[in-house]
Design a protein around this motif. Structure first.
Motif, PDB file in Angstrom:
ATOM      1  N   UNK A   1       0.476  -1.445   0.167  1.00  0.00           N
ATOM      2  CA  UNK A   1       0.149   0.151  -0.283  1.00  0.00           C
ATOM      3  C   UNK A   1       1.081   1.279   0.136  1.00  0.00           C
ATOM      4  N   UNK A   2       2.271   0.581   0.602  1.00  0.00           N
ATOM      5  CA  UNK A   2       2.908   2.215   0.059  1.00  0.00           C
ATOM      6  C   UNK A   2       2.140   4.022   0.686  1.00  0.00           C
ATOM      7  N   UNK A   3       2.136   3.038   2.551  1.00  0.00           N
ATOM      8  CA  UNK A   3       1.669   4.468   2.979  1.00  0.00           C
ATOM      9  C   UNK A   3       2.165   5.773   3.489  1.00  0.00           C
ATOM     10  N   UNK A   4       1.861   7.261   3.182  1.00  0.00           N
ATOM     11  CA  UNK A   4       3.138   7.856   3.904  1.00  0.00           C
ATOM     12  C   UNK A   4       3.448   7.108   5.350  1.00  0.00           C
ATOM     13  N   UNK A   5       4.981   7.469   5.599  1.00  0.00           N
ATOM     14  CA  UNK A   5       5.287   7.193   6.631  1.00  0.00           C
ATOM     15  C   UNK A   5       5.324   7.800   8.138  1.00  0.00           C
ATOM     16  N   UNK A   6       5.305   9.266   7.830  1.00  0.00           N
ATOM     17  CA  UNK A   6       4.337  10.090   8.971  1.00  0.00           C
ATOM     18  C   UNK A   6       2.926   8.816   9.420  1.00  0.00           C
ATOM     19  N   UNK A   7       2.268   8.272   8.602  1.00  0.00           N
ATOM     20  CA  UNK A   7       1.277   7.167   9.039  1.00  0.00           C
ATOM     21  C   UNK A   7       1.901   6.926  10.442  1.00  0.00           C
ATOM     22  N   UNK A   8       2.825   5.850  10.418  1.00  0.00           N
ATOM     23  CA  UNK A   8       3.992   4.920  11.178  1.00  0.00           C
ATOM     24  C   UNK A   8       4.319   5.589  12.111  1.00  0.00           C
ATOM     25  N   UNK A   9       4.331   6.755  12.005  1.00  0.00           N
ATOM     26  CA  UNK A   9       4.888   8.132  13.278  1.00  0.00           C
ATOM     27  C   UNK A   9       3.891   8.314  14.251  1.00  0.00           C
TER      28      UNK A   9
END
Length: 183
Positions: free
Chosen positions: A27-35
């Motif tokens: 899905x290559x979510x934006x990394x900020x979602x993880x943070x």
């Protein structure tokens, strides 16, 4: 009010530092979602009473994955936050296998705040792996990641029941989903 301002500044800092990064999954979510997910879990686990841990959760990958420096984090967010971020940072100069083993070995000795961030990070990573694993990873590598995360968390036990329960759920549900995918 200061904690809220510090949180907003940390979110802005992390978003800008990770601006071009995406999660490795399909899905290559934006990394900020993880943070933001890691920070939310830490905030909930501490009932909003530890802004240093929450801000460190937002920034936990900045030293490892961006051009941010320890001094920059310390200058902008204070020594306590910088210390937790440093504790949760892998040394990229080491081979991957060494970095992974080091996480297992150092987990029991981490500070309470670093343990919170590490636990929430592992929950987030397992959740992501279950729903959006890297496309090029075979099942064996995905399962191996789950087992490694389990070994790291074994050294974090006794830190926070809520996060440990979330990890256990993500671990068991994720492994079940991965195994069902292979059928």
């Amino acid at each position: 009010m200061t904690a809220l301002l510090d949180f907003a500044r940390a979110l802005d800092f992390a978003a800008h530092k990770h601006i071009d990064q995406r999660r490795k999954g399909v899905r290559a979510e934006p990394y900020v979602n993880h943070l933001s997910e890691v920070a939310l879990m830490v905030a909930e686990a501490t009932e909003g009473q530890d802004p240093v841990a929450v801000i460190a959760a937002l920034l936990h990958d900045t030293l490892e994955d961006t051009d941010a420096s320890y001094e920059e984090i310390e200058r902008n967010f204070g020594a306590e936050v910088a210390s937790v971020v440093a504790e949760t940072t892998d040394d990229k100069r080491l081979r991957k296998a060494e970095r992974k083993q080091r996480q297992i070995d150092t987990a029991p000795h981490a500070s309470p705040r670093a343990k919170l961030v590490k636990l929430a990070d592992k929950v987030s990573n397992l959740r992501s792996m279950a729903v959006s694993p890297p496309a090029d990873w075979p099942l064996s590598r995905k399962v191996e990641y789950f087992e490694w995360a389990h070994a790291v968390v074994a050294g974090l036990r006794g830190t926070n029941e809520r996060l440990e329960a979330l990890f256990d759920r993500a671990y068991h549900d994720g492994l079940a989903a991965l195994r069902a995918e292979s059928v």
